[in-house]
Design a protein around this motif. Structure first.
Motif, PDB file in Angstrom:
ATOM      1  N   VAL A  75      32.798  26.169   0.167  1.00 50.00           N
ATOM      2  CA  VAL A  75      33.974  25.862   0.494  1.00 50.00           C
ATOM      3  C   VAL A  75      34.046  26.027   2.268  1.00 50.00           C
ATOM      4  O   VAL A  75      33.364  26.940   2.652  1.00 50.00           O
ATOM      5  N   GLY A  76      35.135  25.541   2.749  1.00 47.41           N
ATOM      6  CA  GLY A  76      35.129  25.798   4.287  1.00 47.41           C
ATOM      7  C   GLY A  76      36.398  24.944   4.910  1.00 47.41           C
ATOM      8  O   GLY A  76      37.298  24.407   4.239  1.00 47.41           O
ATOM      9  N   VAL A  77      36.353  25.399   6.071  1.00 48.44           N
ATOM     10  CA  VAL A  77      37.529  24.824   6.959  1.00 48.44           C
ATOM     11  C   VAL A  77      36.654  24.051   8.237  1.00 48.44           C
ATOM     12  O   VAL A  77      35.642  24.559   8.809  1.00 48.44           O
ATOM     13  N   VAL A  78      37.136  22.769   8.648  1.00 47.14           N
ATOM     14  CA  VAL A  78      36.595  22.094   9.769  1.00 47.14           C
ATOM     15  C   VAL A  78      37.664  21.699  10.640  1.00 47.14           C
ATOM     16  O   VAL A  78      38.651  21.308  10.248  1.00 47.14           O
ATOM     17  N   LYS A  79      37.416  21.988  11.999  1.00 42.32           N
ATOM     18  CA  LYS A  79      38.211  21.580  12.896  1.00 42.32           C
ATOM     19  C   LYS A  79      37.724  20.374  13.611  1.00 42.32           C
ATOM     20  O   LYS A  79      36.578  20.685  14.450  1.00 42.32           O
ATOM     21  N   LYS A  84      42.281  17.672  14.409  1.00 37.04           N
ATOM     22  CA  LYS A  84      42.533  17.582  12.845  1.00 37.04           C
ATOM     23  C   LYS A  84      41.980  18.708  12.272  1.00 37.04           C
ATOM     24  O   LYS A  84      40.702  19.059  12.439  1.00 37.04           O
ATOM     25  N   THR A  85      42.603  19.492  11.202  1.00 33.84           N
ATOM     26  CA  THR A  85      42.028  20.369  10.457  1.00 33.84           C
ATOM     27  C   THR A  85      41.815  20.140   9.207  1.00 33.84           C
ATOM     28  O   THR A  85      42.888  19.613   8.416  1.00 33.84           O
ATOM     29  N   CYS A  86      40.629  20.212   8.507  1.00 32.03           N
ATOM     30  CA  CYS A  86      40.467  19.737   7.050  1.00 32.03           C
ATOM     31  C   CYS A  86      39.714  20.919   6.358  1.00 32.03           C
ATOM     32  O   CYS A  86      39.157  21.733   6.904  1.00 32.03           O
ATOM     33  N   VAL A  87      40.321  21.034   5.114  1.00 28.88           N
ATOM     34  CA  VAL A  87      40.009  22.410   4.231  1.00 28.88           C
ATOM     35  C   VAL A  87      39.496  21.818   3.037  1.00 28.88           C
ATOM     36  O   VAL A  87      39.930  20.906   2.289  1.00 28.88           O
ATOM     37  N   LYS A  88      38.394  22.612   2.534  1.00 32.53           N
ATOM     38  CA  LYS A  88      37.786  22.165   1.128  1.00 32.53           C
ATOM     39  C   LYS A  88      37.764  23.430   0.538  1.00 32.53           C
ATOM     40  O   LYS A  88      37.088  24.317   0.485  1.00 32.53           O
ATOM     41  N   THR A  89      38.498  23.513  -0.781  1.00 33.00           N
ATOM     42  CA  THR A  89      38.253  24.609  -1.690  1.00 33.00           C
ATOM     43  C   THR A  89      37.500  24.331  -2.898  1.00 33.00           C
ATOM     44  O   THR A  89      37.230  23.185  -2.867  1.00 33.00           O
ATOM     45  N   ARG A  90      37.521  25.037  -3.893  1.00 31.27           N
ATOM     46  CA  ARG A  90      36.716  24.656  -5.296  1.00 31.27           C
ATOM     47  C   ARG A  90      37.480  23.746  -5.676  1.00 31.27           C
ATOM     48  O   ARG A  90      36.834  23.055  -6.635  1.00 31.27           O
ATOM     49  N   ASN A  91      38.748  23.739  -5.773  1.00 30.72           N
ATOM     50  CA  ASN A  91      39.532  22.630  -6.437  1.00 30.72           C
ATOM     51  C   ASN A  91      40.190  21.564  -5.966  1.00 30.72           C
ATOM     52  O   ASN A  91      40.662  20.668  -6.303  1.00 30.72           O
ATOM     53  N   CYS A  95      43.145  17.081   4.547  1.00 31.65           N
ATOM     54  CA  CYS A  95      43.116  17.126   5.960  1.00 31.65           C
ATOM     55  C   CYS A  95      44.489  17.102   6.711  1.00 31.65           C
ATOM     56  O   CYS A  95      45.587  16.468   5.810  1.00 31.65           O
ATOM     57  N   ARG A  96      44.934  17.816   7.783  1.00 25.42           N
ATOM     58  CA  ARG A  96      46.259  17.637   8.314  1.00 25.42           C
ATOM     59  C   ARG A  96      46.176  17.246   9.862  1.00 25.42           C
ATOM     60  O   ARG A  96      45.157  17.543  10.356  1.00 25.42           O
TER      61      ARG A  96
END
Length: 96
Positions: A75-79, A84-91, A95-96
């Motif tokens: 899991v993580g956060v990418v800028k 743009k900020t993208c988030v990947k969680t377990r589920n 991106c925003r």
């Protein structure tokens, strides 16, 4: 001019000591400090990246174009460089 050259030579000497425990793998990836730090360069795109793992197991990666990522256990956060900020969680992921 002489001072700049002297500074550059000094930096090269000290940086060679700092990366003395790095190994380039068969895939071209540079791994340092027993795998806690890594880096690489893509000659086709002209981009470089470096990655470090902290004591909590969070891997922080930065690119030469300004991208940043923090990941742990898939899991993580990418800028991205364009903000743009993208988030990947377990589920979920997005991106925003």
């Amino acid at each position: 001019m002489f001072k700049k050259m002297l500074l550059l030579v000094g930096c090269l000497i000290f940086s060679s000591w700092a990366v003395a425990d790095c190994v380039r793998g068969p895939n071209g990836k540079l791994v340092c400090d027993g795998g806690d730090n890594a880096g690489g360069y893509n000659p086709n795109r002209g981009t470089a990246w470096k990655s470090e793992t902290n004591d909590a197991g969070v891997k922080s990666t930065e690119t030469s174009r300004g991208g940043e990522a923090k990941t742990k256990n898939g899991v993580g956060v990418v800028k991205t460089p364009d903000g743009k900020t993208c988030v990947k969680t377990r589920n979920n992921q997005g991106c925003r």
